[in-house]
Design a protein around this motif. Structure first.
Motif, PDB file in Angstrom:
ATOM      1  N   VAL A 283       0.849  -1.207   0.000  1.00 16.44           N
ATOM      2  CA  VAL A 283       0.000   0.000   0.000  1.00 16.44           C
ATOM      3  C   VAL A 283       0.881   1.253   0.000  1.00 16.44           C
ATOM      4  CG1 VAL A 283      -1.814   1.257   1.242  1.00 16.44           C
ATOM      5  CG2 VAL A 283      -1.812  -1.251   1.270  1.00 16.44           C
ATOM      6  N   PHE A 284       1.917   1.232   0.816  1.00 15.11           N
ATOM      7  CA  PHE A 284       2.823   2.393   0.896  1.00 15.11           C
ATOM      8  C   PHE A 284       3.599   2.584  -0.414  1.00 15.11           C
ATOM      9  CE2 PHE A 284       3.464   2.080   5.812  1.00 15.11           C
ATOM     10  CZ  PHE A 284       2.113   2.338   5.984  1.00 15.11           C
ATOM     11  N   GLU A 285       3.870   1.481  -1.076  1.00 20.79           N
ATOM     12  CA  GLU A 285       4.572   1.597  -2.364  1.00 20.79           C
ATOM     13  C   GLU A 285       3.687   2.331  -3.361  1.00 20.79           C
ATOM     14  OE1 GLU A 285       6.146  -2.064  -3.995  1.00 20.79           O
ATOM     15  OE2 GLU A 285       7.057  -2.598  -2.091  1.00 20.79           O
ATOM     16  N   GLN A 286       2.394   2.021  -3.285  1.00 16.65           N
ATOM     17  CA  GLN A 286       1.452   2.636  -4.230  1.00 16.65           C
ATOM     18  C   GLN A 286       1.224   4.105  -3.944  1.00 16.65           C
ATOM     19  OE1 GLN A 286      -2.393   0.785  -4.499  1.00 16.65           O
ATOM     20  NE2 GLN A 286      -1.543  -1.023  -5.513  1.00 16.65           N
ATOM     21  N   ASN A 287       1.099   4.439  -2.653  1.00 16.09           N
ATOM     22  CA  ASN A 287       0.721   5.829  -2.360  1.00 16.09           C
ATOM     23  C   ASN A 287       1.921   6.732  -2.042  1.00 16.09           C
ATOM     24  OD1 ASN A 287       1.441   5.365   0.327  1.00 16.09           O
ATOM     25  ND2 ASN A 287      -0.637   4.979   0.987  1.00 16.09           N
ATOM     26  N   GLY A 288       3.124   6.156  -2.098  1.00 16.99           N
ATOM     27  CA  GLY A 288       4.321   6.977  -1.928  1.00 16.99           C
ATOM     28  C   GLY A 288       4.800   7.131  -0.498  1.00 16.99           C
ATOM     29  N   PHE A 289       3.999   6.662   0.460  1.00 18.92           N
ATOM     30  CA  PHE A 289       4.368   6.823   1.871  1.00 18.92           C
ATOM     31  C   PHE A 289       5.619   6.022   2.226  1.00 18.92           C
ATOM     32  CE2 PHE A 289       3.822   5.937   6.462  1.00 18.92           C
ATOM     33  CZ  PHE A 289       3.696   7.236   6.919  1.00 18.92           C
TER      34      PHE A 289
END
Ligand code: C2E
Ligand code: MG
Ligand code: MG
Length: 261
Positions: free
Chosen positions: A64-70
């Motif tokens: 999820v973080f990879e997708q949203n940049g976090f």
């Protein structure tokens, strides 16, 4: 699908607060020398201790973080924790072992990873070789090659993560100047099953050594695997057989116990 989406939304709602509230933790998984049984390094791995949901696995939040940049914010935090830990080991009067951190291609082209890591190394006054960088082999090699070259010429030790997990391992090995290859857990597990597979592992190890790279086997779960790797000329192992990832505050004791210092 709905529950996946819901999960993703929950993660996204909670992540910023989690970083501020110190819910993310650095765990360290030691790497061992098979022949001496001593700790020769460690990998930094993120964990999320959520106040209501308990421990959340990286498999749930990293994608999820990879997708949203976090992921970049989380990684910067983990890199700093790793440098802090190396400093702490040195402050105990102990000889540090290298800690490797994971770097992702998602931000590698747009964020100046080298400057940030150099800043942290200076801030904590640690020797550069003590911070190693792991990058996963990838289908989209474009750009990764140049950046790995740059990182290497800036003095970093580069580890190719999850070798043999798919994609174009051999291409990347040919064109990108890694220092160390990490054999993927599934590669080891699945190939150990047959004579043919064992030969492939054996020759992968000898080829790696032949071209002058170091080698670490990931996901070593049994004594048999460790002995087999050792017989093939691979002396470095990371896996549950030796140690699960542990909270960073337990690492110094483990280091002392293993007799590595
Ligand atoms: P990775 O970098 O390949 O890390 C190794 C993973 O294998 C870790 O999973 C570790 O717990 C697991 N492992 C180690 N030995 C064994 C074993 O003997 N058996 C089994 N079954 N598993 C073993 P973890 O911590 O769940 O992390 C999964 C992946 O998530 C990592 O794979 C890495 O790609 C990513 N990750 C974890 N933490 C971070 C982080 O801080 N930043 C970034 N960018 N990625 C991270
Ligand atoms: Mg890794
Ligand atoms: Mg790996």
């Amino acid at each position: 699908m709905k529950s996946d989406l819901q999960k993703k939304q929950n993660i996204e709602e909670d992540m910023n607060k989690a970083l501020l509230d110190n819910q993310f933790l650095m765990y360290l998984q030691p790497k061992y020398s098979i022949s001496s049984g001593k700790i020769i390094g460690a990998e930094a791995l993120a964990r999320w201790r959520h106040p209501e949901k308990g421990m959340i696995s990286p498999a749930d939040f990293i994608p999820v973080f990879e997708q949203n940049g976090f992921i970049l914010k989380l990684d910067c935090f983990i890199w700093e924790q790793a440098c802090k830990k190396i400093r702490e080991i040195m402050d105990h009067g102990l000889t540090p072992v290298p800690i490797s951190v994971n770097i992702l291609r998602e931000y590698i082209q747009t964020f100046d990873v080298i400057s940030e890591l150099k800043r942290l190394i200076d801030k904590y006054g640690i020797p550069q070789p003590m911070l190693e960088l792991e990058i996963t082999e990838t289908l989209d090699q474009h750009g990764v090659e140049d950046i790995v070259k740059k990182m290497k010429s800036s003095g970093f030790t580069m580890l190719m993560d999850d070798f043999g997990s798919g994609y174009s391992s051999l291409n990347m090995l040919k064109s990108t100047p890694f220092d160390v290859l990490k054999i993927d857990r599934h590669f080891l597990e699945e190939f150990m099953d047959s004579d043919r597979g064992r030969k492939i592992i054996e020759h992968t190890i000898s080829m790696t050594r032949d071209i002058g790279l170091g080698i670490v086997a990931e996901g070593v779960e049994t004594c048999e695997q460790a002995m087999f790797l050792s017989s093939c000329g691979c002396d470095s192992a990371q896996g549950f057989y030796y140690s699960r990832p542990i909270p960073a505050h337990e690492f110094i004791d483990k280091l002392k116990l293993s007799g590595s210092i």
